[in-house]
Design a protein around this motif. Structure first.
Motif, PDB file in Angstrom:
ATOM      1  N   ASN A  55      36.724  86.341  76.469  1.00 28.53           N
ATOM      2  CA  ASN A  55      36.585  87.268  75.346  1.00 28.53           C
ATOM      3  C   ASN A  55      36.320  86.574  74.009  1.00 28.53           C
ATOM      4  O   ASN A  55      35.987  87.232  73.024  1.00 28.53           O
ATOM      5  N   ILE A  56      36.465  85.243  73.981  1.00 33.34           N
ATOM      6  CA  ILE A  56      36.136  84.513  72.751  1.00 33.34           C
ATOM      7  C   ILE A  56      34.977  83.546  72.988  1.00 33.34           C
ATOM      8  O   ILE A  56      34.802  82.565  72.255  1.00 33.34           O
ATOM      9  N   ALA A  57      34.199  83.815  74.014  1.00 33.23           N
ATOM     10  CA  ALA A  57      33.101  82.905  74.376  1.00 33.23           C
ATOM     11  C   ALA A  57      32.086  82.744  73.255  1.00 33.23           C
ATOM     12  O   ALA A  57      31.465  81.684  73.102  1.00 33.23           O
ATOM     13  N   ALA A  58      31.891  83.781  72.456  1.00 36.81           N
ATOM     14  CA  ALA A  58      30.896  83.709  71.384  1.00 36.81           C
ATOM     15  C   ALA A  58      31.234  82.654  70.350  1.00 36.81           C
ATOM     16  O   ALA A  58      30.341  82.177  69.618  1.00 36.81           O
ATOM     17  N   SER A  59      32.484  82.243  70.280  1.00 35.98           N
ATOM     18  CA  SER A  59      32.899  81.268  69.268  1.00 35.98           C
ATOM     19  C   SER A  59      33.428  79.975  69.863  1.00 35.98           C
ATOM     20  O   SER A  59      33.942  79.130  69.137  1.00 35.98           O
ATOM     21  N   ASP A  60      33.319  79.802  71.185  1.00 36.96           N
ATOM     22  CA  ASP A  60      33.867  78.600  71.829  1.00 36.96           C
ATOM     23  C   ASP A  60      32.833  78.022  72.798  1.00 36.96           C
ATOM     24  O   ASP A  60      32.624  78.554  73.897  1.00 36.96           O
ATOM     25  N   PRO A  61      32.178  76.914  72.430  1.00 32.23           N
ATOM     26  CA  PRO A  61      31.151  76.315  73.296  1.00 32.23           C
ATOM     27  C   PRO A  61      31.683  75.895  74.665  1.00 32.23           C
ATOM     28  O   PRO A  61      30.942  75.933  75.657  1.00 32.23           O
ATOM     29  N   ALA A  62      32.969  75.515  74.754  1.00 37.75           N
ATOM     30  CA  ALA A  62      33.537  75.093  76.037  1.00 37.75           C
ATOM     31  C   ALA A  62      33.551  76.251  77.029  1.00 37.75           C
ATOM     32  O   ALA A  62      33.338  76.067  78.231  1.00 37.75           O
ATOM     33  N   VAL A  63      33.793  77.447  76.519  1.00 39.07           N
ATOM     34  CA  VAL A  63      33.790  78.627  77.390  1.00 39.07           C
ATOM     35  C   VAL A  63      32.366  78.912  77.870  1.00 39.07           C
ATOM     36  O   VAL A  63      32.145  79.220  79.045  1.00 39.07           O
ATOM     37  N   CYS A  64      31.418  78.793  76.982  1.00 40.70           N
ATOM     38  CA  CYS A  64      30.022  79.029  77.373  1.00 40.70           C
ATOM     39  C   CYS A  64      29.566  78.031  78.433  1.00 40.70           C
ATOM     40  O   CYS A  64      28.824  78.381  79.352  1.00 40.70           O
ATOM     41  N   LYS A  65      29.997  76.797  78.295  1.00 37.35           N
ATOM     42  CA  LYS A  65      29.637  75.799  79.291  1.00 37.35           C
ATOM     43  C   LYS A  65      30.141  76.208  80.675  1.00 37.35           C
ATOM     44  O   LYS A  65      29.415  76.135  81.679  1.00 37.35           O
ATOM     45  N   ALA A  66      31.403  76.665  80.737  1.00 39.19           N
ATOM     46  CA  ALA A  66      31.983  77.090  82.009  1.00 39.19           C
ATOM     47  C   ALA A  66      31.273  78.327  82.548  1.00 39.19           C
ATOM     48  O   ALA A  66      31.017  78.447  83.755  1.00 39.19           O
ATOM     49  N   ILE A  67      30.931  79.244  81.651  1.00 41.01           N
ATOM     50  CA  ILE A  67      30.247  80.466  82.071  1.00 41.01           C
ATOM     51  C   ILE A  67      28.890  80.149  82.689  1.00 41.01           C
ATOM     52  O   ILE A  67      28.508  80.715  83.723  1.00 41.01           O
ATOM     53  N   ARG A  68      28.159  79.238  82.072  1.00 41.27           N
ATOM     54  CA  ARG A  68      26.843  78.883  82.605  1.00 41.27           C
ATOM     55  C   ARG A  68      26.961  78.152  83.938  1.00 41.27           C
ATOM     56  O   ARG A  68      26.171  78.388  84.865  1.00 41.27           O
ATOM     57  N   GLU A  69      27.914  77.235  84.042  1.00 38.09           N
ATOM     58  CA  GLU A  69      28.083  76.481  85.287  1.00 38.09           C
ATOM     59  C   GLU A  69      28.443  77.392  86.454  1.00 38.09           C
ATOM     60  O   GLU A  69      28.018  77.161  87.593  1.00 38.09           O
ATOM     61  N   LEU A  70      29.206  78.427  86.159  1.00 36.83           N
ATOM     62  CA  LEU A  70      29.645  79.338  87.227  1.00 36.83           C
ATOM     63  C   LEU A  70      28.713  80.536  87.383  1.00 36.83           C
ATOM     64  O   LEU A  70      28.920  81.358  88.283  1.00 36.83           O
ATOM     65  N   ASN A  71      27.714  80.649  86.514  1.00 36.87           N
ATOM     66  CA  ASN A  71      26.760  81.766  86.535  1.00 36.87           C
ATOM     67  C   ASN A  71      27.455  83.117  86.378  1.00 36.87           C
ATOM     68  O   ASN A  71      27.090  84.112  87.009  1.00 36.87           O
ATOM     69  N   VAL A  72      28.476  83.147  85.539  1.00 42.17           N
ATOM     70  CA  VAL A  72      29.197  84.397  85.277  1.00 42.17           C
ATOM     71  C   VAL A  72      28.374  85.237  84.312  1.00 42.17           C
ATOM     72  O   VAL A  72      28.142  84.849  83.165  1.00 42.17           O
ATOM     73  N   ARG A  73      27.924  86.392  84.760  1.00 45.96           N
ATOM     74  CA  ARG A  73      27.059  87.247  83.938  1.00 45.96           C
ATOM     75  C   ARG A  73      27.634  88.637  83.696  1.00 45.96           C
ATOM     76  O   ARG A  73      27.160  89.346  82.799  1.00 45.96           O
TER      77      ARG A  73
END
Length: 654
Positions: free
Chosen positions: A587-605
Motif C-alpha cells: 500500500n506504500i509502493a508508490a513511495s518505496d522503491p524497495a517495494v516496487c523492486k519486489a513487486i516487479r520480481e514477483l510480477n504482482v499486478r
C-alpha cells in the motif's frame, strides 16, 4: 449427477478390470475394484512425469491395460481347468444382497452429504481446503499429479514435497473429462468416496469376516450410513479429504489380509491374494500414508492369531524343531520390519492436539459409537454389542475382536492421554489427531452391528416360523407362504434399521455442521459476493499476472476458481523475503522503491481484498499490513467490486 457417474467409473472400472484379470469374481471383484483403481491412479500419476507425459486419462488407461496383462499371465488365468478348481464364487443371492446393501448405503449417505454440502459448488470453508482446491488447479496447470512432488506447490522441498495426491488426481481428471469447476469436482469425488467406495469396501469386509449372510450384507450397507465418525467427520474436520479416501478402502485391504491368513470361509488362490495385496498397497499409500499404518495396526492381531494357530498345529503334529525355528525367525523379522515402518511413517512430533476426554469417557465414546463428542448412536451400539456376544459365543472370530481392541486402544490413547512418548509412538502416524483415529471405529462397529442384526433377524424369523407370529398353526401354512411371510419380516426389520440409523446422532451431526459449507456465515471465508467476483476474474486479469491477497480471508482461492497465480497457495506456506515485503508494504509502493523492486520480481499486478473475516483467529492473519487501506492508497486502482469484495490493479511500479 453425470459428473458423479464419471467419478464412479474412474474408481470402479480400472480396478474391476485388474481384479478380473487376476481371476477374482463377484463380491471379491467388486470389493477390490475401488482400492485397485486408486493404486492405478496413484502409480500412473507418479510414473507420468518420468516418461514425459502430463496427467490425463490416457496414462490411467495404458497402465490399467499393462497391469492387467501382467497379472493375467502371472496367475495362469488361461489355464481354465486348473482355475475352475480354485475359483470361489459367492452365491447369486449373496451378490444380490451386496448390491442391495451398496445401493442402500449409497442412497442414505448420498442424501446426508447433499444436506451437509448444500449445493454442488459449495466448498468446505475450512483450513485444509485452501490447499486441496489449489492443489487440483496445480495439477491441471503443471500436468504433474505425482505424490512425490505435489507438496512443492506450497513450498515443500525434498520429503516435504511428498503429499498424497490420488484424491487430487481424481478431481483433476473429472475437470478434464467433464469441464466442471474444481469445487464441483471436489464434491463429486467426496460423494463417490462416501456413498460408493465406503459401502462397497465395508460390505466386502463384512462378507469376509462374518460369512455369506445376505441379511448381514444388506445391514452392513445400511449401518455404514449411520455413524458420524465416518464418512461425515472427515468431511467436516480439516477437511481431510485424502485421509477420508484412504480410510474408505482400508476395509478392502484388511479383507485381503484375513483371506491370506485363511480365517474366512471365503478363500481364493494365495498367489492372487498376494498379488492383490501388493497392488493395493500403493492405493493406500498414495491416498494417504496413514492408511498403511492402519492396515499394520489392525492386521497385527489377525496375523498373530494365525501364527499361534500354526504353532499349535505344529505341536499337535510333533513337528521337527527347525519348523518352529522358521516361525520364530519369520515372526521376528516381520516384527522388526513392522516396527521400522511404523516409526518411519510418523510425520513428526505433533503435540498440538490435546486430549479431550478422561480415560473412562474415551472408553465410553468407543462403546457407544460417539467419538469426538458426537451423539450416542444407541441402535448401532446395541447391535454391535449383540455382534460381540455372537462372536464370543461362536469362538470363531475372536481375532476380529482383538483388532477392534487395537483400534479402540489407539483412539483411547489419543483422546485421553497427555502428549508424550506413548502418545506419539502409538498415534503419531495420525498426527496424534483423535478425529483421524475416530474415523476407523465405524470400520469395526459396522461389521459387528451387521452380525448382531443378522443374529436378531435369525431369532425373530425362527420364532415366526415356529408359529409365534403366525395367524394360525405353522402346519396349516404352505411352504411358499412361510417363505413369503419370513421375507416380509426380514425386509420390515431392514426398513426399521434404515429409519433408526438415520435418526438421532447422524441427523444431529449433519444439522450442526452444514454451517461449514455455507457461504454467508460468521466463519465462512467465501461469501456469495466473493463467489461472483471470482467468477469474473479470468476475463479481467491476464493469465500470467500474479494476484496477491491475504490467504486467511479466502483470496488465495482465486487460483482454484479463476486459474490465476497467487503468492500464497496455502495458509501455512513459507514466505520469501520479497513476498513478505509485498504483503507488508504494497500500500506504500508508490513511495518505496524497495517495494516496487519486489513487486516487479514477483510480477504482482493485482490485489484481492476480501475484507477482514478470517478463517481462524490465527496471529498470521495480521501479517498483511500492506494489503489494508487500499481504497486510499496511491499504489492501486479499483478494477471490479462485488459488495465488499474488491479487485485492485497495481498501478505503481508498472
Amino acid at each position: 449427477m453425470p459428473v458423479i457417474f464419471v467419478c464412479i467409473s474412474l474408481v470402479l472400472v480400472p480396478g474391476a478390470i485388474l481384479a478380473f484379470s487376476m481371476g477374482f469374481r463377484r463380491i471379491t471383484l467388486l470389493g477390490l475394484a475401488p482400492v485397485l483403481s486408486l493404486a492405478l491412479v496413484g502409480v500412473a500419476a507418479v510414473v507420468a512425469p518420468f516418461v514425459g507425459v502430463g496427467w490425463n486419462i490416457w496414462g490411467l488407461i495404458v497402465l490399467c491395460i499393462l497391469a492387467s496383462a501382467v497379472v493375467w499371465f502371472a496367475t495362469n488365468f488361461r489355464q481354465r481347468e486348473s482355475n475352475k478348481k480354485s475359483f470361489h464364487h459367492d452365491s447369486w443371492l449373496a451378490l444380490g444382497a451386496t448390491v442391495i446393501g451398496v445401493a442402500s448405503g449409497a442412497f442414505l449417505i448420498g442424501r446426508r452429504i447433499m444436506q451437509l454440502v448444500g449445493a454442488p459448488d459449495n466448498i468446505s470453508q475450512r483450513y485444509d481446503n485452501v490447499f486441496q482446491l489449489n492443489a487440483v488447479r496445480h495439477i491441471l496447470d503443471t500436468g504433474n499429479g505425482s505424490t512425490l512432488t505435489l507438496g512443492k506447490m506450497a513450498g515443500g522441498q525434498g520429503l516435504g514435497a511428498v503429499y498424497p495426491a490420488v484424491w487430487h488426481d481424481l478431481a483433476a481428471l473429472l475437470v478434464q473429462l467433464t469441464g466442471v469447476s474444481i469445487p464441483v469436482a471436489e464434491n463429486a469425488v467426496n460423494m463417490t468416496i462416501g456413498a460408493v467406495i465406503w459401502p462397497i469396501s465395508i460390505i466386502f469386509l463384512t462378507r469376509v469376516v462374518v460369512g455369506s449372510k445376505p441379511v448381514a450384507l444388506i445391514a452392513a450397507g445400511i449401518v455404514s450410513a449411520g455413524l458420524a465418525a465416518f464418512p461425515f467427520l472427515l468431511l467436516v474436520w480439516g477437511p481431510l479429504f485424502p485421509n477420508m479416501l484412504s480410510v474408505a478402502v482400508v476395509p478392502a485391504a484388511l479383507a485381503v489380509v484375513i483371506m491370506l491368513c485363511k480365517l474366512a470361509d471365503h478363500q481364493e488362490r494365495p498367489l492372487r491374494l498376494w498379488l492383490a495385496l501388493m497392488l493395493l498397497l500403493p492405493g493406500l499409500a498414495f491416498s494417504h500414508m496413514s492408511g498403511i499404518g492402519a492396515l499394520l495396526a489392525f492386521s497385527a492381531p489377525i496375523i498373530a492369531w494365525t501364527v499361534v494357530r500354526y504353532v499349535a498345529s505344529l505341536v499337535r503334529a510333533k513337528a521337527p524343531l527347525w519348523k518352529f525355528a522358521v516361525v520364530v525367525v519369520a515372526s521376528g523379522a516381520g516384527a522388526v520390519v513392522t516396527l521400522l515402518v511404523w516409526v518411519k511413517l510418523r510425520p513428526g512430533d505433533y503435540s498440538g492436539w490435546r486430549p479431550h476426554q478422561i480415560m473412562g469417557g474415551a472408553v465410553g465414546e468407543v462403546l457407544t459409537n460417539s467419538p469426538m463428542g458426537t451423539r450416542v448412536a444407541w441402535g448401532i451400539s446395541i447391535l454391535a454389542i449383540v455382534g460381540i456376544f455372537t462372536m464370543v459365543r461362536g469362538r470363531r472370530q475372536i481375532w476380529w475382536l482383538l483388532s477392534y481392541a487395537v483400534a479402540a486402544g489407539l483412539y483411547i490413547v489419543d483422546a485421553a492421554i497427555d502428549p508424550g512418548f506413548i502418545r506419539t509412538f502409538m498415534t503419531g502416524i495420525w498426527y496424534a489427531d483423535s478425529n483421524r483415529l475416530a474415523a476407523y471405529l465405524p470400520l469395526f462397529a459396522v461389521v459387528l452391528a451387521a452380525l448382531g442384526f443378522n443374529r436378531i433377524v435369525e431369532t425373530v424369523v425362527g420364532w415366526w416360523n415356529r408359529g409365534g407370529g403366525a395367524p394360525f398353526e405353522l402346519g396349516e401354512m404352505s411352504a411358499a407362504w412361510t417363505k413369503a411371510a419370513s421375507g416380509a419380516v426380514v425386509f420390515a426389520l431392514l426398513g426399521t434399521l434404515a429409519v433408526a440409523t438415520q435418526l438421532g446422532a447422524i441427523q444431529t451431526y449433519i444439522g450442526a455442521n452444514k454451517q461449514f459449507y455455507e457461504r454467508n456465515t460468521g466463519t465462512s471465508i467465501l461469501s456469495d459476493d466473493e463467489y461472483r467476483l471470482l467468477s469474473r476474474i479470468d476475463s479481467e486479469v491476464p493469465a500470467d499476472a500474479v494476484i496477491v491477497g491475504n490467504p486467511w480471508n479466502g483470496s488465495s482461492l482465486v487460483y482454484a476458481f479463476a486459474d490465476r497465480p497467487v503468492l500464497r497457495y496455502h495458509l501455512s506456506q513459507r514466505k520469501t523475503l520479497q513476498e513478505s515485503i509485498v504483503e507488508q508494504k504494497l500500500n506504500i509502493a508508490a513511495s518505496d522503491p524497495a517495494v516496487c523492486k519486489a513487486i516487479r520480481e514477483l510480477n504482482v499486478r493485482y490485489v484481492l481484498d476480501f475484507g477482514s473475516q478470517y478463517l481462524l483467529n490465527h496471529p498470521d492473519r495480521l501479517n498483511y499490513e500492506g494489503l489494508q487501506g487500499l481504497a486510499s492508497s496511491d499504489a492501486v486502482t479499483l478494477v471490479d467490486q462485488e459488495g465488499a469484495a474488491k479487485l485492485y490493479r497495481v498501478k505503481a511500479c508498472w
